[in-house]
Design a protein around this motif. Structure first.
Motif, PDB file in Angstrom:
ATOM      1  N   ARG A  19       0.870  -1.104  -0.080  1.00 26.76           N
ATOM      2  CA  ARG A  19      -0.056  -0.010  -0.026  1.00 26.76           C
ATOM      3  C   ARG A  19       0.736   1.155  -0.008  1.00 26.76           C
ATOM      4  NH1 ARG A  19      -4.296  -3.103   2.701  1.00 26.76           N
ATOM      5  NH2 ARG A  19      -4.686  -4.487   0.976  1.00 26.76           N
ATOM      6  N   LEU A  20       0.363   2.237  -0.512  1.00 22.65           N
ATOM      7  CA  LEU A  20       1.120   3.483  -0.767  1.00 22.65           C
ATOM      8  C   LEU A  20       0.314   4.558  -0.002  1.00 22.65           C
ATOM      9  CD1 LEU A  20       3.450   5.194  -1.652  1.00 22.65           C
ATOM     10  CD2 LEU A  20       2.136   5.610  -3.835  1.00 22.65           C
ATOM     11  N   ILE A  21       1.033   5.405   0.874  1.00 24.95           N
ATOM     12  CA  ILE A  21       0.243   6.311   1.794  1.00 24.95           C
ATOM     13  C   ILE A  21       0.682   7.551   1.175  1.00 24.95           C
ATOM     14  CG2 ILE A  21      -0.097   7.382   3.907  1.00 24.95           C
ATOM     15  CD1 ILE A  21       0.325   4.541   5.197  1.00 24.95           C
ATOM     16  N   VAL A  22       0.063   8.632   0.861  1.00 25.15           N
ATOM     17  CA  VAL A  22       0.525   9.745  -0.040  1.00 25.15           C
ATOM     18  C   VAL A  22      -0.116  10.991   0.936  1.00 25.15           C
ATOM     19  CG1 VAL A  22       1.014  11.115  -1.743  1.00 25.15           C
ATOM     20  CG2 VAL A  22       0.667   8.831  -1.897  1.00 25.15           C
ATOM     21  N   ASP A  23       0.707  11.821   1.635  1.00 20.23           N
ATOM     22  CA  ASP A  23       0.274  13.068   2.562  1.00 20.23           C
ATOM     23  C   ASP A  23       1.546  13.708   2.798  1.00 20.23           C
ATOM     24  OD1 ASP A  23      -1.159  14.529   4.527  1.00 20.23           O
ATOM     25  OD2 ASP A  23      -2.619  13.008   4.508  1.00 20.23           O
ATOM     26  N   ASP A  24       1.347  14.875   2.886  1.00 27.27           N
ATOM     27  CA  ASP A  24       2.348  15.924   3.212  1.00 27.27           C
ATOM     28  C   ASP A  24       2.367  16.245   4.827  1.00 27.27           C
ATOM     29  OD1 ASP A  24       0.121  17.425   3.081  1.00 27.27           O
ATOM     30  OD2 ASP A  24       1.102  19.410   2.731  1.00 27.27           O
ATOM     31  N   ASP A  25       1.370  15.513   5.513  1.00 22.94           N
ATOM     32  CA  ASP A  25       1.254  15.648   7.007  1.00 22.94           C
ATOM     33  C   ASP A  25       1.928  14.429   7.699  1.00 22.94           C
ATOM     34  OD1 ASP A  25       0.430  17.383   9.535  1.00 22.94           O
ATOM     35  OD2 ASP A  25      -0.876  15.338   9.397  1.00 22.94           O
ATOM     36  N   PHE A  26       2.923  14.770   8.356  1.00 19.06           N
ATOM     37  CA  PHE A  26       3.547  13.541   8.975  1.00 19.06           C
ATOM     38  C   PHE A  26       2.430  12.812   9.871  1.00 19.06           C
ATOM     39  CE2 PHE A  26       5.848  11.793  12.829  1.00 19.06           C
ATOM     40  CZ  PHE A  26       6.504  10.828  11.992  1.00 19.06           C
ATOM     41  N   TYR A  27       1.910  13.324  10.727  1.00 13.42           N
ATOM     42  CA  TYR A  27       0.918  12.692  11.547  1.00 13.42           C
ATOM     43  C   TYR A  27       0.184  11.858  10.763  1.00 13.42           C
ATOM     44  CZ  TYR A  27       3.489  15.348  15.106  1.00 13.42           C
ATOM     45  OH  TYR A  27       4.427  15.683  15.693  1.00 13.42           O
ATOM     46  N   SER A  28      -0.693  12.737   9.783  1.00 12.24           N
ATOM     47  CA  SER A  28      -1.734  11.578   8.873  1.00 12.24           C
ATOM     48  C   SER A  28      -0.993  10.562   8.349  1.00 12.24           C
ATOM     49  CB  SER A  28      -2.187  12.607   7.643  1.00 12.24           C
ATOM     50  OG  SER A  28      -2.844  13.766   8.532  1.00 12.24           O
ATOM     51  N   ARG A  29       0.175  10.669   7.620  1.00 14.47           N
ATOM     52  CA  ARG A  29       0.859   9.424   7.097  1.00 14.47           C
ATOM     53  C   ARG A  29       1.077   8.320   8.151  1.00 14.47           C
ATOM     54  NH1 ARG A  29       4.542  13.359   5.195  1.00 14.47           N
ATOM     55  NH2 ARG A  29       6.267  12.527   6.703  1.00 14.47           N
ATOM     56  N   SER A  30       1.717   8.972   9.460  1.00 12.62           N
ATOM     57  CA  SER A  30       1.919   7.747  10.501  1.00 12.62           C
ATOM     58  C   SER A  30       0.739   7.043  10.942  1.00 12.62           C
ATOM     59  CB  SER A  30       2.623   8.502  11.425  1.00 12.62           C
ATOM     60  OG  SER A  30       3.991   9.292  11.075  1.00 12.62           O
ATOM     61  N   PHE A  31      -0.339   7.793  10.993  1.00 10.41           N
ATOM     62  CA  PHE A  31      -1.432   7.311  11.278  1.00 10.41           C
ATOM     63  C   PHE A  31      -2.036   6.370  10.732  1.00 10.41           C
ATOM     64  CE2 PHE A  31      -6.368   7.220  12.131  1.00 10.41           C
ATOM     65  CZ  PHE A  31      -6.152   6.713  13.548  1.00 10.41           C
ATOM     66  N   LEU A  32      -2.148   6.645   9.369  1.00  8.50           N
ATOM     67  CA  LEU A  32      -2.373   5.689   8.129  1.00  8.50           C
ATOM     68  C   LEU A  32      -1.629   4.102   8.260  1.00  8.50           C
ATOM     69  CD1 LEU A  32      -3.545   7.945   5.420  1.00  8.50           C
ATOM     70  CD2 LEU A  32      -4.849   6.465   6.700  1.00  8.50           C
ATOM     71  N   GLU A  33      -0.232   4.463   8.298  1.00  8.19           N
ATOM     72  CA  GLU A  33       0.736   3.488   8.401  1.00  8.19           C
ATOM     73  C   GLU A  33       0.289   2.718   9.554  1.00  8.19           C
ATOM     74  OE1 GLU A  33       5.261   2.615   7.553  1.00  8.19           O
ATOM     75  OE2 GLU A  33       4.734   4.796   8.092  1.00  8.19           O
TER      76      GLU A  33
END
Length: 150
Positions: A19-33
């Motif tokens: 899966r690929l998570i694409v977001d410029d916000d670190f916290y949003s990326r981390s939460f989805l991961e």
């Protein structure tokens, strides 16, 4: 290069995919991961340009993503443009429409026009509004056939 049906049959049928998570916000990326990691390997990109490059590389390596979680508002290339480019990459590689990656927009945007454009013009599969709730994402993955019921 991937025009023959052997590519689709060998790569897309029944194999665990990343899966690929694409977001410029670190916290949003981390939460989805954090949510997705128990179910699949996750790669991350900070903007649409990185996302398109990662997507191309994954197809070239015959390890295509089955899911892309994409924010819309990002620097470099925004999510809508990145989705269009990802769909172009799939088309250029002969990926059958039934085997295309599912793209879930993960955005704070409530603008109906932006959402409509991303869904219908950009090739998105679904939309989840931020803040993302874990149960909503997992329900969407089940609905899209990307996760089995336990």
């Amino acid at each position: 290069m991937y025009q023959d049906t052997g590519f689709a049959a060998s790569v897309f049928n029944g194999h665990s995919r990343d899966r690929l998570i694409v977001d410029d916000d670190f916290y949003s990326r981390s939460f989805l991961e954090y949510i997705l990691h128990p179910y699949a390997m996750c790669d991350v990109a900070e903007n649409g340009e990185e996302a398109v490059m990662a997507f191309q590389r994954a197809l070239k390596d015959m390890k295509p993503y089955d899911l892309v979680c994409m924010d819309l508002r990002m620097p470099e290339i925004d999510g809508s443009e990145a989705m269009r480019e990802i769909r172009d990459v799939e088309r250029d590689h002969g990926v059958d429409k039934s085997c295309q990656a599912k793209i879930i927009i993960t955005s704070v945007l409530e603008d109906a026009e932006d959402t409509h454009n991303a869904m219908f013009l950009g090739g998105a599969t679904a939309f989840l509004q931020k803040p993302i709730e874990e149960s909503a994402l997992l329900t969407e993955l089940k609905r899209l056939g990307l996760m089995r019921e336990h």
